[in-house]
Design an enzyme around this catalytic site. Structure first.
Site, PDB file in Angstrom:
ATOM      1  N   HIS A 135       0.841  -1.209   0.000  1.00 55.87           N
ATOM      2  CA  HIS A 135       0.000   0.000   0.000  1.00 55.87           C
ATOM      3  C   HIS A 135       0.872   1.252   0.000  1.00 55.87           C
ATOM      4  CE1 HIS A 135      -2.272   3.091   2.425  1.00 55.87           C
ATOM      5  NE2 HIS A 135      -3.086   2.900   1.405  1.00 55.87           N
ATOM      6  N   GLU A 153      -3.777   8.130   7.799  1.00 56.80           N
ATOM      7  CA  GLU A 153      -4.764   7.276   7.139  1.00 56.80           C
ATOM      8  C   GLU A 153      -5.003   5.994   7.945  1.00 56.80           C
ATOM      9  OE1 GLU A 153      -4.972   4.708   3.004  1.00 56.80           O
ATOM     10  OE2 GLU A 153      -4.039   6.699   2.949  1.00 56.80           O
ATOM     11  N   GLU A 166       2.232   1.808  -3.410  1.00 59.91           N
ATOM     12  CA  GLU A 166       1.197   2.375  -4.292  1.00 59.91           C
ATOM     13  C   GLU A 166       1.161   3.893  -4.170  1.00 59.91           C
ATOM     14  OE1 GLU A 166      -3.092   3.759  -3.781  1.00 59.91           O
ATOM     15  OE2 GLU A 166      -2.892   1.718  -2.997  1.00 59.91           O
ATOM     16  N   HIS A 167       1.198   4.401  -2.941  1.00 56.68           N
ATOM     17  CA  HIS A 167       1.191   5.852  -2.726  1.00 56.68           C
ATOM     18  C   HIS A 167       2.402   6.510  -3.389  1.00 56.68           C
ATOM     19  CE1 HIS A 167      -1.850   7.013   0.523  1.00 56.68           C
ATOM     20  NE2 HIS A 167      -2.142   5.769   0.209  1.00 56.68           N
TER      21      HIS A 167
END
Length: 426
Positions: free
Chosen positions: A65, A140, A68-69
């Site tokens: 993840h 987040e 991905e950012h």
């Protein structure tokens, strides 16, 4: 390119495998003005241990993840801004098993496709930018951890599985992401963001040959062999933990009941089991079932109650989800009714109606370009043929669904996760 025509569904699909191993799928839609592109890698939250250069690497939870950012960073700006400037609507996601980047547009498709292929295939990280991102993703993660629906699902996975990395949080934890460095991200990109581990799916008014030509021009030419991955020790058949709960600020208990099942061994069998599992769930306690009506009338569930089949590489389970003031009672009723249907049988008329409804839902989903592309990508990664569902449904009988329930609806296969009203964890 190989052309596939699905006359029953009214769909045409072009397929080609490039010299570098990239699989390309294109759904031509000349009658539409919009286009959708999905570029994905078979790499998700579960892939934290893998072999690179002959050595095993253990990477922090949440790194897929995080990567991905960071992939949107380029030497000359942010790729999201570039795509938005050309009128595209871009986004990305990381799941347990895949990471995907996509955009939708009505104009300048090939310009947008070039941007997508370039930024996903060429990583650009600095230690400063990686460290800065920790604060953003940490915030987040805190938001996710404050979400009761996310918490109860994560608790369920931890109760169902003792070893399988599906129990890991895709986003990771605030502590785990602190271990991520630019070098670790480069290692993960080298391992998983190779054309032979990826797929490109496009739907819209596009030329399939031109899509392939652009991919050949931009992407690396080398074809690499798949790298070994470690999914943990072999799981026992029964669940790891029968019950788990904690307190959060909710007005009523939030419940998830999981039934651990063994995944089928190959792609075709896995796809059939998924369709069968969903049908068995609908007959068991779906919205058209007698049990659903009874539970609803008794106030044990509301209209948001869900029951369905889920699977990831190496694992599969059924999950019931909803609010319920008496979680243990709901669990006991569900298990009793599932076992009864396995013994005494499902009404034949109900089962035929459920099959027709499931088939219709599948067909309606094909109206979405995003669904076409994402399901095709998932099917490719799992060696499944998603558009064979009409033929697969024909092979599934009421007796199959009864045998499925009889095999798996047992107390030792069930785990109950509950978020109870309150302000602190138990």
């Amino acid at each position: 390119m190989v052309k596939h025509t699905y006359e029953t569904l009214g769909e045409t699909l072009f397929e080609e495998t490039l010299e570098n191993g990239l699989r390309v799928y294109v759904f031509p839609k000349p009658e539409f003005g919009k286009c959708f592109a999905f570029f994905a890698t078979r790499y998700g939250g579960m892939d934290t241990r893998f072999q690179l250069g002959g050595q095993w690497l253990d990477t922090p939870m949440g790194i897929a993840h995080y990567l991905e950012h960071k992939m949107f960073d380029t030497p000359d700006g942010n790729a999201l801004q570039k795509l938005s400037a050309t009128g595209a609507s871009p986004n990305a996601f990381t799941s347990t098993a895949i990471t995907g980047y996509h955009f939708e547009c009505t104009d300048r498709f090939y310009e947008n496709l070039r941007i997508l292929l370039e930024f996903v295939s060429v990583p650009y990280f600095t230690e400063e930018s990686v460290e800065k991102e920790q604060g953003i993703i940490g915030q987040e993660i805190r938001m996710i951890e404050d979400n009761p629906s996310w918490q109860v699902y994560h608790m369920l996975l931890e109760a169902l599985y003792q070893h399988h990395p599906v129990r890991n949080s895709v986003a990771g934890s605030v502590e785990s992401i602190r271990e991520i460095t630019a070098q670790t991200l480069y290692h993960c990109h080298e391992a998983f963001y190779t054309p032979s581990n990826m797929v490109l799916c496009v739907a819209g008014n596009v030329d399939p040959e031109q899509v392939c030509a652009m991919a050949r021009e931009i992407l690396p030419k080398e074809k690499k062999t798949p790298i070994p991955r470690d999914c943990g020790q072999q799981e026992p058949e029964e669940v790891f933990q029968r019950e788990t709960s904690r307190e959060m600020a909710v007005s009523a208990p939030l419940v998830q009941l999981g039934i651990k099942v063994q995944p089928a061994q190959d792609g075709a069998a896995q796809f059939r089991q998924r369709l069968l599992g969903d049908l068995a769930c609908e007959a068991w306690a779906g919205h058209s079932s007698p049990l659903y009506r009874r539970l609803y009338e008794e106030g044990l569930i509301d209209s948001n109650f869900y029951l369905g089949y889920m699977d990831y590489p190496g694992c599969a389970f059924l999950v019931a989800d909803g609010e319920c003031k008496e979680p243990e009672k709901l669990r006991d009723i569900l298990l009793e009714e599932g076992a009864r249907l396995g013994r005494e049988g499902i009404d034949e008329g109900l089962f035929r109606r459920l099959k027709k409804a499931a088939y219709g839902n599948y067909v309606r989903a094909l109206n979405s370009f995003e669904t076409l592309c994402v399901e095709q990508a998932k099917g490719y990664f799992s060696d499944q043929a998603p558009w064979s569902f009409p033929e697969v449904y024909e092979t599934i009988t009421r007796q199959d669904a009864e045998a499925f329930l009889r095999r798996w609806i047992r107390p030792e296969q069930a785990a109950l996760a509950v978020i109870r009203p309150g302000g602190k964890a138990q």
